[in-house]
Design a protein around this motif. Structure first.
Motif, PDB file in Angstrom:
ATOM      1  N   THR A  24      -4.465   2.298  -3.566  1.00 28.38           N
ATOM      2  CA  THR A  24      -4.640   2.643  -2.262  1.00 28.38           C
ATOM      3  C   THR A  24      -4.701   4.087  -2.027  1.00 28.38           C
ATOM      4  OG1 THR A  24      -3.304   0.788  -1.847  1.00 28.38           O
ATOM      5  CG2 THR A  24      -3.577   2.141   0.094  1.00 28.38           C
ATOM      6  N   GLY A  39      -7.088  -0.809   1.129  1.00 29.75           N
ATOM      7  CA  GLY A  39      -5.886  -1.149   0.159  1.00 29.75           C
ATOM      8  C   GLY A  39      -6.458  -1.284  -1.574  1.00 29.75           C
ATOM      9  N   GLY A  91      -4.643   3.447   2.967  1.00 30.52           N
ATOM     10  CA  GLY A  91      -4.996   2.022   3.091  1.00 30.52           C
ATOM     11  C   GLY A  91      -5.404   1.682   4.415  1.00 30.52           C
ATOM     12  N   THR A 139       0.784  -1.117  -0.172  1.00 29.50           N
ATOM     13  CA  THR A 139      -0.063   0.086  -0.094  1.00 29.50           C
ATOM     14  C   THR A 139       0.809   1.233  -0.005  1.00 29.50           C
ATOM     15  OG1 THR A 139      -0.392   0.163   2.327  1.00 29.50           O
ATOM     16  CG2 THR A 139      -1.767  -1.376   1.245  1.00 29.50           C
TER      17      THR A 139
END
Length: 373
Positions: A267, A350, A297, A175
């Protein structure tokens, strides 16, 4: 009493349960159990080697770092690091959420490592990381999932260190960029970031960490499931074919959408979409005290505005009511915060989440929160 409009109550009708799941383990778009069948053909070790190779490439892991697969998931991976590597040096432990405080307890109460210094901050804050000593090992969580607070950079990590940096990067992997050269032992997995293989943990080790494993034997007995040895070289036991197939499937999908850069952009866009949707919400706000600490995320929300004046017991009741509202209306499932967290909601945003879905989530969160009485 909670009053909901027909618009809120109708939110879930257009989407399946995975589309409304914003907790850990959300599957990638288009995932199906049947789709894993072709990936389970052949030996598990073949699947593991391919999975580790793809993972190394996606993470941009340095060539001289070793990547090992471990059982017991992401948590077990970092437990393996702590149990197998701590002891020969004093330790500085940094914690700013319930997860970090758990690792602190492992070091101080379970392993009882001598000369341990503990640095803590409340949820939303970040301790002074520059207080670490170069000859001490460091234990920290790069992105604290219970607060949604990340370390913004690694400039505070001294280059000429005698100690090792041991990092739980589970909530950060896939992420956001990770400063690998400032880490020595990193625990992660495919579950938090990509929703895959919850029983699989990964440990990335620098040459210095490999030297520690080869030369040091802890004084305490180590459970077999947590043993980490230099001779492991990527092996893992008690992991099924489907663990590797699920992980491999997630990595193939990640490559298909554009690799690491695309995952991080998805993300970032998801997190911003929810924040944009919450701009008009007077009762919810991000937990991190500074914008640069907000983890992409992993968005944790706390009571804001009039909800701030509630007592602790009233906040607990308000949180429980809000979770019930979100689940009953189909806005979001799996968003309860970690036990011991000050947050009222924990949203996993995410790359497996579509940005349109994230934007709709932010708008519907606002509507649901404001319609609570």
């Amino acid at each position: 009493m909670v009053v909901l409009s027909s618009k809120v109550m109708a939110i879930a009708t257009e989407h399946d349960s995975n589309a409304c799941w914003f907790g850990p383990g959300r599957k990638r778009p288009g995932w199906s159990l049947a789709g894993l069948a072709r990936l389970t053909e052949g030996a598990a070790v073949a699947d593991m080697n391919e999975m580790l190779d793809r993972c190394r490439h996606l993470l941009a892991l340095p060539d001289d770092y070793v990547l090992m697969a471990k059982t017991a998931g992401e948590t077990g991976a970092f437990e393996s690091v702590l149990w197998s590597m701590l002891g020969p040096q004093p330790v500085d432990v940094f914690a700013w959420d319930v997860v970090g405080r758990g690792w602190m307890e492992t070091v101080t109460r379970q392993l009882q490592v001598p000369e341990t210094r503990c640095f803590m901050a409340a949820d939303g804050g970040l301790p002074d990381l520059t207080r670490s000593f170069a000859h001490h090992d460091i234990v920290l969580t790069w992105c604290a999932p219970g607060a949604g607070v990340r370390v913004p950079d690694a400039s505070w990590v001294l280059r000429d260190r005698a100690g090792l940096v041991l990092c739980d990067a589970s909530a950060a992997a896939f992420t956001q960029p990770l400063p690998w050269r400032q880490f020595d032992a990193v625990a992660l997995g495919l579950f938090s970031g990509l929703g895959a293989a919850p029983g699989l943990g990964l440990v990335a080790l620098s040459p210095q960490a490999m030297d520690r494993l080869a030369q040091y034997q802890p004084t305490w007995p180590i459970p077999a499931v947590l043993a980490l040895e230099a001779s492991d070289l990527g092996t893992a036991w008690s992991l099924s074919d489907i663990d590797f197939a699920d992980g491999l499937d997630a990595l193939i999908w990640a490559e298909s959408v554009g690799g690491a850069a695309a995952l991080m952009e998805r993300t970032r866009a998801n997190t911003q979409a929810v924040l944009d949707g919450l701009e008009s919400c007077p009762v919810l706000a991000p937990v991190p005290e500074r914008e640069e600490w907000l983890s992409p995320g992993r968005l944790c929300l706390k009571p804001a505005g009039p909800a701030q004046s509630l007592t602790r017991d009233e906040k607990k009741a308000w949180r429980a009511c809000l979770l019930d509202v979100l689940a009953a209306s189909g806005v979001a499932y799996g968003v309860a915060p970690l036990p011991g967290s000050d947050a009222v909601l924990q949203l996993c945003l995410g790359p497996v989440v579509e940005t349109e879905t994230a934007l709709r989530l932010g708008q519907n969160l606002t509507r649901a929160a404001m319609e609570m009485e």
